[in-house]
Enzyme design. Structure first.
Site, short mmCIF file in Angstrom:
data_model
loop_
_atom_site.label_atom_id
_atom_site.label_comp_id
_atom_site.label_asym_id
_atom_site.label_seq_id
_atom_site.Cartn_x
_atom_site.Cartn_y
_atom_site.Cartn_z
N THR A 84 56.57 -6.55 -33.12
CA THR A 84 55.97 -7.86 -33.36
C THR A 84 55.68 -8.06 -34.84
O THR A 84 55.70 -9.19 -35.33
CB THR A 84 54.66 -8.00 -32.54
OG1 THR A 84 54.95 -7.76 -31.17
CG2 THR A 84 54.07 -9.39 -32.68
N TYR A 171 58.74 5.44 -27.95
CA TYR A 171 58.90 4.09 -27.38
C TYR A 171 60.27 4.03 -26.73
O TYR A 171 61.30 4.09 -27.41
CB TYR A 171 58.79 3.06 -28.50
CG TYR A 171 58.76 1.61 -28.05
CD1 TYR A 171 58.71 1.23 -26.72
CD2 TYR A 171 58.77 0.58 -29.00
CE1 TYR A 171 58.67 -0.09 -26.33
CE2 TYR A 171 58.73 -0.75 -28.63
CZ TYR A 171 58.68 -1.09 -27.30
OH TYR A 171 58.65 -2.41 -26.92
N LYS A 196 55.38 4.77 -24.76
CA LYS A 196 55.31 3.33 -24.51
C LYS A 196 56.59 2.93 -23.80
O LYS A 196 57.69 3.25 -24.27
CB LYS A 196 55.17 2.56 -25.83
CG LYS A 196 55.14 1.04 -25.66
CD LYS A 196 55.09 0.33 -27.00
CE LYS A 196 55.05 -1.18 -26.82
NZ LYS A 196 55.10 -1.91 -28.10
#
Length: 337
Positions: A84, A171, A196
């Site tokens: 993000t 991730y 994640k």
């Protein structure tokens, strides 16, 4: 050969220093895991936007102002310079400025987990910068371009872990998806503390949680994670990252509280009337998962600026729809637009 197997005073000093460094790194990882676990139970995980000026240059003051709003809403942890935060578009100097600003603004209130990525060699360069800046841990974003077997995915984390003292959270998204056996292996790598998940494959995720050692961290990192939060909670992964928190922490926190407290009425209303329609706009254009978030933050008066290429800002029509949806979401939680 004379001296083989004998430790000189220099060797002993070096060994002792190495042991002290290992002990310190282990204590730091344990402390960070504890703080992350506490934060994940208390609130959503904040992934702040990286602010840019109209000409595309980094706006550090804007980033600090944006992050201050994020922190005021009580997130469980802050993850600067991740997806993000447009990690993929930052050079090393900009990355240092963003992570340093995040560490300074949080001032120890919550853990700071900085993004690193590409191949392990480049990831190690960013890890060194994050460590010097004072970050608490690293989120290892998926590697660049190539598909890789499970042995390679494990080796990637091993290589990075050997080059940083910071705890690592893997991730899995895009080309990275761990098998249960690979999860067991990475969980044994010193410094790897969590995972994640961005795939949303709940069968695979349940197998991974069952394969993990006690205390290994998991959290939901799917796009618009709230849409899958109920399902993730059912397989033992209640913690999640929230892109909505970057522009409407009032909505994100209300949803988190409703989910935690078993308020199905509020949870369903927010999913039906806000999160579902938001995902509908998001799916129209590649990259909107970030572009819409940044556009919504600008609608709230946040100094985050435009996205950088290859992302593009929303079309006028999508922006108008986003504005109306944001008003709806804020009204649902009794917040001021």
């Amino acid at each position: 050969m004379i001296g083989v197997g004998l430790a000189t005073s220099t060797d002993t000093d070096t060994d002792t220093a190495g042991e002290r460094a290992t002990d310190t790194a282990g204590e730091r990882a344990t402390d960070t895991v504890g703080r992350l676990r506490d934060g994940m139970a208390r609130g959503v995980l904040s992934f702040p936007l990286t602010s840019f000026h109209a000409d595309g240059s980094l706006d550090e003051d804007g980033f600090r102002a944006h992050l201050a709003v994020q922190l005021a809403s009580g997130p469980g942890a802050v993850f600067p310079a991740c997806g993000t935060g447009e990690f993929f578009s930052l050079d090393e100097g900009e990355y240092r400025a963003v992570v340093t600003a995040a560490v300074e603004e949080t001032a120890g209130r919550v853990p700071v987990v900085a993004g690193v990525g590409y191949g392990w060699a480049q990831a190690a360069r960013f890890a060194r910068i994050a460590e010097e800046a004072g970050a608490d841990a690293l989120l290892v974003l998926p590697h660049y371009l190539v598909a890789a077997p499970q042995d390679g995915l494990v080796a990637q984390l091993e290589a990075l872990a050997a080059r940083t003292r910071l705890p690592l959270i893997a991730y899995q998204r895009g080309p990275v998806a761990y098998s249960p056996d690979a999860l067991r292996r990475i969980a044994r790598v010193p410094g790897v503390v969590g995972l994640k998940d961005g795939h949303g494959d709940l069968d695979r995720l349940q197998r991974l949680t069952l394969a993990a050692p006690e205390g290994f961290l998991f959290f939901n990192g799917a796009s618009t994670a709230e849409l899958q939060a109920r399902a993730y909670t059912a397989v033992g992964v209640p913690a999640y990252s929230s892109a909505v928190h970057a522009f409407a922490p009032e909505i994100a926190n209300a949803f988190f509280a409703a989910l935690r407290d078993g308020d199905d009425g509020t949870t369903t209303a927010l999913l039906r009337d806000f999160y579902g329609p938001l995902a509908g706009i998001r799916d129209r254009v590649p990259g909107y998962a970030v572009s819409l978030v940044k556009a919504a933050a600008r609608l709230r008066g946040r100094p985050v600026g435009p996205v950088r290429a290859p992302l593009t800002d929303p079309s006028p029509g999508d922006l108008a729809e986003l504005r109306a949806l944001l008003s709806t979401g804020l009204a649902l939680v009794g917040a001021t637009p």
